[in-house]
Write a protein that holds these residues in place. Structure first.
Motif, short mmCIF file in Angstrom:
data_model
loop_
_atom_site.label_atom_id
_atom_site.label_comp_id
_atom_site.label_asym_id
_atom_site.label_seq_id
_atom_site.Cartn_x
_atom_site.Cartn_y
_atom_site.Cartn_z
N CYS A 19 -0.35 8.47 -8.24
CA CYS A 19 -0.03 8.42 -6.81
C CYS A 19 1.40 7.89 -6.63
N CYS A 24 0.28 1.91 -3.51
CA CYS A 24 -0.94 2.32 -4.19
C CYS A 24 -0.74 2.42 -5.70
N CYS A 56 -5.24 11.61 -4.02
CA CYS A 56 -5.42 10.30 -4.64
C CYS A 56 -6.82 9.78 -4.30
N CYS A 59 -6.23 6.08 -2.20
CA CYS A 59 -5.70 6.00 -0.84
C CYS A 59 -5.83 7.33 -0.09
ZN LIG Z 1 -2.86 6.48 -3.77
#
Ligand SMILES: [Zn+2]
Length: 86
Positions: A19, A24, A56, A59
């Motif tokens: 990511c 994140c 992802c 997130c």
């Molecule tokens: Zn992420």
């Protein structure tokens, strides 16, 4: 040339995804068998083709980078001996 899911499996490559969000930075390894089942063996694994299919897990972001891991070819472990006489 282009990579496909099946070619990656055949060549022994593995695929990671990271990511890109700074808050994140989640990293995971993609399951090629799962991609094959979902997208088909002939689907491209080039970033512009594959990234839109990914998200992802942490997130939910779509700003994902791909990391290609080549196979351990030969596994030439060097013994670290300065002299080859032996
Ligand atoms: Zn992420």
């Amino acid at each position: 040339m282009g990579w496909t899911v099946q070619k990656m499996i055949d060549e022994g490559y593995t695929l990671g995804a990271a990511c890109s969000r700074t808050q994140c930075f989640h990293f995971g390894r993609l399951d090629l068998a799962m991609l094959k089942a979902r997208l088909g063996p002939g689907h491209s694994t080039m970033a512009p083709d594959l990234v839109p299919k990914l998200r992802c897990k942490k997130c939910g972001g779509k700003d994902v980078g791909l990391i290609l891991h080549p196979p351990d070819r030969g596994r030439e472990l060097r013994a670290g001996r300065p002299n080859a006489n032996g």
